[in-house]
Motif scaffolding. Structure first.
Motif, short mmCIF file in Angstrom:
data_model
loop_
_atom_site.label_atom_id
_atom_site.label_comp_id
_atom_site.label_asym_id
_atom_site.label_seq_id
_atom_site.Cartn_x
_atom_site.Cartn_y
_atom_site.Cartn_z
N THR A 236 0.82 -1.21 0.00
CA THR A 236 0.00 0.00 0.00
C THR A 236 0.86 1.26 0.00
O THR A 236 0.55 2.23 -0.72
CB THR A 236 -0.94 0.00 1.22
OG1 THR A 236 -1.74 -1.19 1.20
CG2 THR A 236 -1.86 1.22 1.18
N LEU A 237 1.91 1.27 0.78
CA LEU A 237 2.80 2.43 0.79
C LEU A 237 3.40 2.67 -0.59
O LEU A 237 3.51 3.82 -1.05
CB LEU A 237 3.91 2.23 1.83
CG LEU A 237 3.48 2.33 3.29
CD1 LEU A 237 4.61 1.90 4.20
CD2 LEU A 237 3.00 3.74 3.63
N ASP A 238 3.77 1.60 -1.26
CA ASP A 238 4.31 1.73 -2.61
C ASP A 238 3.27 2.28 -3.56
O ASP A 238 3.56 3.15 -4.40
CB ASP A 238 4.82 0.37 -3.10
CG ASP A 238 5.51 0.47 -4.45
OD1 ASP A 238 6.54 1.16 -4.54
OD2 ASP A 238 5.01 -0.13 -5.42
N TYR A 239 2.03 1.81 -3.43
CA TYR A 239 0.97 2.27 -4.31
C TYR A 239 0.62 3.74 -4.05
O TYR A 239 0.36 4.51 -4.99
CB TYR A 239 -0.27 1.39 -4.13
CG TYR A 239 -1.37 1.64 -5.14
CD1 TYR A 239 -1.09 1.78 -6.49
CD2 TYR A 239 -2.70 1.73 -4.73
CE1 TYR A 239 -2.09 2.00 -7.42
CE2 TYR A 239 -3.71 1.95 -5.65
CZ TYR A 239 -3.40 2.09 -7.00
OH TYR A 239 -4.40 2.31 -7.90
N ILE A 240 0.64 4.14 -2.77
CA ILE A 240 0.40 5.55 -2.44
C ILE A 240 1.46 6.44 -3.08
O ILE A 240 1.15 7.51 -3.64
CB ILE A 240 0.38 5.74 -0.91
CG1 ILE A 240 -0.85 5.08 -0.30
CG2 ILE A 240 0.41 7.23 -0.55
CD1 ILE A 240 -0.84 5.05 1.21
N ALA A 241 2.72 6.00 -3.01
CA ALA A 241 3.80 6.78 -3.62
C ALA A 241 3.60 6.89 -5.13
O ALA A 241 3.79 7.96 -5.72
CB ALA A 241 5.15 6.14 -3.32
N LEU A 242 3.19 5.79 -5.74
CA LEU A 242 2.94 5.79 -7.18
C LEU A 242 1.76 6.69 -7.52
O LEU A 242 1.80 7.46 -8.49
CB LEU A 242 2.68 4.37 -7.66
CG LEU A 242 2.44 4.18 -9.16
CD1 LEU A 242 3.68 4.58 -9.95
CD2 LEU A 242 2.06 2.73 -9.45
N TRP A 243 0.70 6.62 -6.72
CA TRP A 243 -0.50 7.44 -6.95
C TRP A 243 -0.14 8.93 -6.92
O TRP A 243 -0.49 9.68 -7.83
CB TRP A 243 -1.55 7.11 -5.90
CG TRP A 243 -2.82 7.93 -6.02
CD1 TRP A 243 -3.01 9.20 -5.57
CD2 TRP A 243 -4.04 7.53 -6.66
NE1 TRP A 243 -4.29 9.63 -5.87
CE2 TRP A 243 -4.94 8.62 -6.54
CE3 TRP A 243 -4.46 6.38 -7.28
CZ2 TRP A 243 -6.24 8.56 -7.04
CZ3 TRP A 243 -5.75 6.32 -7.79
CH2 TRP A 243 -6.63 7.41 -7.67
N ASN A 244 0.55 9.34 -5.88
CA ASN A 244 0.88 10.76 -5.76
C ASN A 244 1.93 11.20 -6.79
O ASN A 244 1.94 12.36 -7.22
CB ASN A 244 1.35 11.09 -4.35
CG ASN A 244 0.20 11.49 -3.45
OD1 ASN A 244 -0.92 11.69 -3.91
ND2 ASN A 244 0.46 11.61 -2.16
N ALA A 245 2.77 10.28 -7.19
CA ALA A 245 3.73 10.62 -8.24
C ALA A 245 3.00 10.98 -9.54
O ALA A 245 3.45 11.84 -10.31
CB ALA A 245 4.69 9.46 -8.49
N ALA A 246 1.87 10.34 -9.74
CA ALA A 246 1.10 10.58 -10.97
C ALA A 246 0.04 11.66 -10.80
O ALA A 246 -0.25 12.40 -11.74
CB ALA A 246 0.44 9.28 -11.43
N MET A 247 -0.54 11.80 -9.60
CA MET A 247 -1.74 12.64 -9.45
C MET A 247 -1.66 13.67 -8.34
O MET A 247 -2.67 14.19 -7.88
CB MET A 247 -2.96 11.73 -9.25
CG MET A 247 -3.41 11.11 -10.56
SD MET A 247 -4.66 9.82 -10.38
CE MET A 247 -3.66 8.34 -10.28
N PHE A 248 -0.47 13.98 -7.88
CA PHE A 248 -0.29 15.05 -6.91
C PHE A 248 -0.56 16.38 -7.61
O PHE A 248 0.13 16.75 -8.56
CB PHE A 248 1.13 15.02 -6.35
CG PHE A 248 1.36 15.95 -5.21
CD1 PHE A 248 1.05 15.58 -3.92
CD2 PHE A 248 1.91 17.21 -5.43
CE1 PHE A 248 1.27 16.44 -2.85
CE2 PHE A 248 2.12 18.08 -4.38
CZ PHE A 248 1.81 17.69 -3.08
N ARG A 249 -1.59 17.10 -7.19
CA ARG A 249 -2.03 18.30 -7.90
C ARG A 249 -1.74 19.55 -7.06
O ARG A 249 -2.46 19.87 -6.11
CB ARG A 249 -3.52 18.19 -8.23
CG ARG A 249 -4.06 19.34 -9.06
CD ARG A 249 -5.48 19.06 -9.54
NE ARG A 249 -6.10 20.25 -10.09
CZ ARG A 249 -5.89 20.73 -11.32
NH1 ARG A 249 -5.04 20.11 -12.11
NH2 ARG A 249 -6.50 21.81 -11.75
N THR A 250 -0.69 20.25 -7.43
CA THR A 250 -0.30 21.44 -6.65
C THR A 250 -1.32 22.56 -6.78
O THR A 250 -1.46 23.38 -5.87
CB THR A 250 1.08 21.94 -7.12
OG1 THR A 250 1.04 22.23 -8.53
CG2 THR A 250 2.15 20.90 -6.84
#
Length: 278
Positions: A236-250
């Motif tokens: 899950t931690l890995d998936y969260i990192a991947l999610w935010n790497a793709a969809m972190f919206r400043t």
């Protein structure tokens, strides 16, 4: 579009699905199993709202599966061969399971406001929702055991991850009615309100607060909470990192701070519609 079993309204980012067969205790007739996933998937895929609320008219939230589903042959398989019939029956059941999985798979949070009884398939339904709330008169019952069958459209894989396993077993084995106060004590519902009116008023307040946050962030929360339930912490931690790497919206973060400084409500982009197929 009209529906046989519920009314759907969308206002202020909230899709409100209200079961509308109070004279039949909002039991789930054959049409329900087609119409509910169509409505939920449409709201989800087309980003028509930011949160979904389920409630009901009348004395009870739902009496569960309507007897017409059994009597109409909706679950029958035509072949006389027992094994062939059983294989087809499995797919019929899976289609019913998909009805409630639509709630879990929706991009928006789904809140259930339960008054009176949530019986049988009603427990399957609320178990697929993100949050559950109840009025003081509410009760919950895995009724299938009392009529000689094993619940099969979602209770067991979900209920055991919401409440202690011992309570899931007791509810299932005894088919007893779990009152609202006990449901809150063991974590099945988030809050209990005095009346159905107070229940719906407060659930709508919660829905409005959810709708006021960035839809992309909320969608991420739902996706990742569901993912963490079914995977290890490391995965899950890995998936969260991947999610935010793709969809972190400043832009959404900037808007949240700017709106506070300007003493106004933040304005966030809605989710984009999902195009399925070619």
């Amino acid at each position: 579009m009209g529906h046989s079993c519920f009314n759907l309204t969308i206002e202020d980012g909230i899709a409100h699905i209200r079961f509308s067969r109070p004279d039949k205790f909002n039991s789930f007739i054959p049409e329900f199993w087609r119409e509910l996933p169509e409505a939920v998937n449409n709201v989800s895929d087309n980003a028509e709202a930011r949160v979904i609320v389920l409630s009901a008219e009348g004395k009870h939230f739902t009496a569960g599966m309507d007897i017409s589903v059994f009597m109409s042959g909706a679950l029958d398989a035509p072949p006389a061969n027992r094994e062939v019939a059983a294989e087809a029956f499995r797919y019929n059941v899976k289609s019913l399971q998909d009805t409630f999985s639509a709630l879990e798979n929706a991009r928006q949070p789904v809140l259930a406001a339960v008054q009176g009884g949530a019986v049988g398939a009603g427990v399957d339904l609320i178990s697929a929702c993100d949050c559950r709330y109840a009025s003081k008169d509410a009760f919950f019952c895995v009724q299938e055991t009392a009529i000689g069958m094993t619940a099969d459209v979602g209770t067991f894989p979900r209920l055991t991850k919401i409440i202690p396993e011992g309570w899931a077993r007791q509810m299932s084995y005894t088919a007893e009615r779990l009152p609202a106060t006990k449901a809150k004590e063991i974590g099945l519902v988030n809050e209990v309100y005095e009346t159905p009116e107070e229940l719906l008023e407060n659930v709508m307040k919660i829905a409005k607060r959810i709708a006021g946050h960035a839809p992309l962030a909320i969608a991420g929360c739902k996706k990742l909470i569901n993912y963490s339930r079914d995977h290890t912490t490391e995965d899950t931690l890995d998936y969260i990192a991947l999610w935010n790497a793709a969809m972190f919206r400043t832009e959404d973060i900037k808007e949240s701070y700017i709106s506070k400084s300007e003493n106004r409500e933040p304005q966030y982009d809605d989710l984009a519609p999902v195009k399925k197929g070619i």
